[in-house]
Design an enzyme around this catalytic site. Structure first.
Site, PDB file in Angstrom:
ATOM      1  CB  SER A 173      -0.956  -0.063   1.197  1.00  0.00           C
ATOM      2  OG  SER A 173      -2.038   0.814   0.996  1.00  0.00           O
ATOM      3  CG  ASP A 275      -6.529  -2.968  -3.832  1.00  0.00           C
ATOM      4  OD1 ASP A 275      -7.166  -2.087  -3.223  1.00  0.00           O
ATOM      5  OD2 ASP A 275      -5.279  -2.962  -3.947  1.00  0.00           O
ATOM      6  CG  HIS A 306      -5.985  -2.273   0.121  1.00  0.00           C
ATOM      7  ND1 HIS A 306      -5.169  -2.022  -0.963  1.00  0.00           N
ATOM      8  CD2 HIS A 306      -5.424  -1.632   1.175  1.00  0.00           C
ATOM      9  CE1 HIS A 306      -4.167  -1.256  -0.578  1.00  0.00           C
ATOM     10  NE2 HIS A 306      -4.288  -1.009   0.707  1.00  0.00           N
TER      11      HIS A 306
END
Ligand SMILES: *[C@@H]1O[C@H](CO)[C@@H](O)[C@H](O)[C@H]1NC(C)=O
Ligand SMILES: *[C@@H]1O[C@H](CO)[C@@H](O)[C@H](O)[C@H]1NC(C)=O
Length: 339
Positions: A173, A275, A306
């Protein structure tokens, strides 16, 4: 859709709630409130789950440190003399705003990487936004590399030696975004010993002002929804900048200027089919490969949402370890890992 394990669902809602209540509309964070939802582990040279940990200060003036994870030799499954371990420098996720190298979720993840990949993991505790905005987290991430390059690896007092000439940058991320920007900085720097052999970007956080399809389709996804992502960018970017800033929109008009001038290592890019960042990840892939001419291996897990990697029980988490292992071995060839 395959049902997510109970533990993961609890974690998702726990974190969404924590993020929701500790983010203020005036783009500040209630750090005290968040700390109640972000349990920490302390470092311990006595191995836990086969890995010992050490906190190393690399910039006392800014109180910057990293957590070093070393697989204990006694738990080694092969009889080789494991002396010099390759190094993964890891940047944790959390939108540049949340978590730290000693957060439970990231201590667990890095411990797992060290144990299963049999590498040393250096998890960098970079400064967080909005208190410290772009480019400070990138600078912190890069300073950790400079410290590793100059570190006395024999006299460090650690039970195993680190081989910084076989170094990988990895992150999930926001940490995947960091790995990219730190690698660009590193590409223009002459290190004494340190060599970056590859990058592992797990669902990296990139974006832009336009809305891509995955953002719309998964705009209410629990681990990272659209409102959250927009807020994180607002907290991270210098005041007054929009999401077409090259830190976010690397593939924009000015994003390629720096990278075209430097050596950029081979990248393993991991994306999730469920995601919100999926389509931005694909744009990153195409840009890196076609426009910049860099080497990228793209892997997509169709069912991954995610943050799937924080739950080891998920099938995709095992796949991730396997894909990271294959990538590392493809590059450094020598290291032997057997289960
Ligand atoms: C933001 O809001 C909080 C809580 O309402 C307040 O304490 C803080 O001073 C505000 N900060 C700024 C920079 O406006
Ligand atoms: C491992 O290697 C070190 C340094 O090369 C050596 O001193 C040590 O005796 C070796 N240990 C084993 C078990 O082979």
């Amino acid at each position: 859709m395959e049902r997510l394990p109970f533990k993961f669902r609890i974690l998702l809602y726990f974190f969404s709630f924590a993020s929701f209540i500790s983010r203020r509309s005036n783009v500040t964070v209630n750090r005290f409130l968040m700390s109640l939802f972000d349990p920490k582990y302390s470092a311990s040279s006595k191995p836990r789950h086969g890995v010992s940990t050490y906190d190393v200060v690399f910039d006392p003036s800014h109180n910057l440190w990293f957590r070093l994870f070393l697989p204990s030799s006694s738990s080694s499954t092969d009889n080789n003399n494991v002396t010099d371990l390759p190094v993964i420098v890891y940047y944790h996720g959390g939108g540049f705003v949340f978590f730290s190298a000693n957060s439970m979720a990231y201590d667990d993840l890095c411990r797992r990487l060290a144990r299963e990949l049999r590498v040393a993991v250096v998890s960098v505790n970079y400064r967080l936004s909005p208190e410290h905005r772009c480019p400070i987290p990138y600078e912190d991430g890069f300073d950790a590399l400079k410290y590793l390059d100059g570190m006395d690896l024999d006299g460090g007092g650690f039970p195993v030696k680190l081989d910084v000439s076989r170094c990988f940058l990895a992150g999930d991320s926001a940490g995947g975004n960091l790995a990219h920007h730190v690698a660009v900085r590193a590409g223009g720097h002459n290190f004494k010993k340190l060599k970056i052999k590859g990058i592992i970007a797990i669902q990296p956080f990139f974006g832009g002002e336009e809305r891509v399809e995955s953002e719309i389709k998964f705009s209410k996804s629990p681990m990272l929804n659209l409102e959250q992502a927009d807020w994180y960018w607002k907290a991270f970017l210098p005041k007054g900048c929009d999401r077409n800033h090259p830190a976010v929109h690397v593939f924009g008009p000015s994003g390629g200027d720096e990278i075209s001038k430097v050596k950029f290592p081979t990248t393993l890019l991991i994306l999730g089919g469920k995601d919100q960042l999926g389509d931005w990840g694909k744009k990153y892939y195409e840009w890196l490969k076609d426009e910049c001419g860099k080497e990228v291996d793209l892997v997509e897990y169709p069912n991954a949402i995610h943050g799937f990697y924080v739950v080891p029980e998920l099938k995709d988490s095992s796949l991730l370890i396997k894909d990271m292992n294959d990538f590392i071995h493809k590059i450094i060839g020598k290291l032997k890992i057997e289960g």
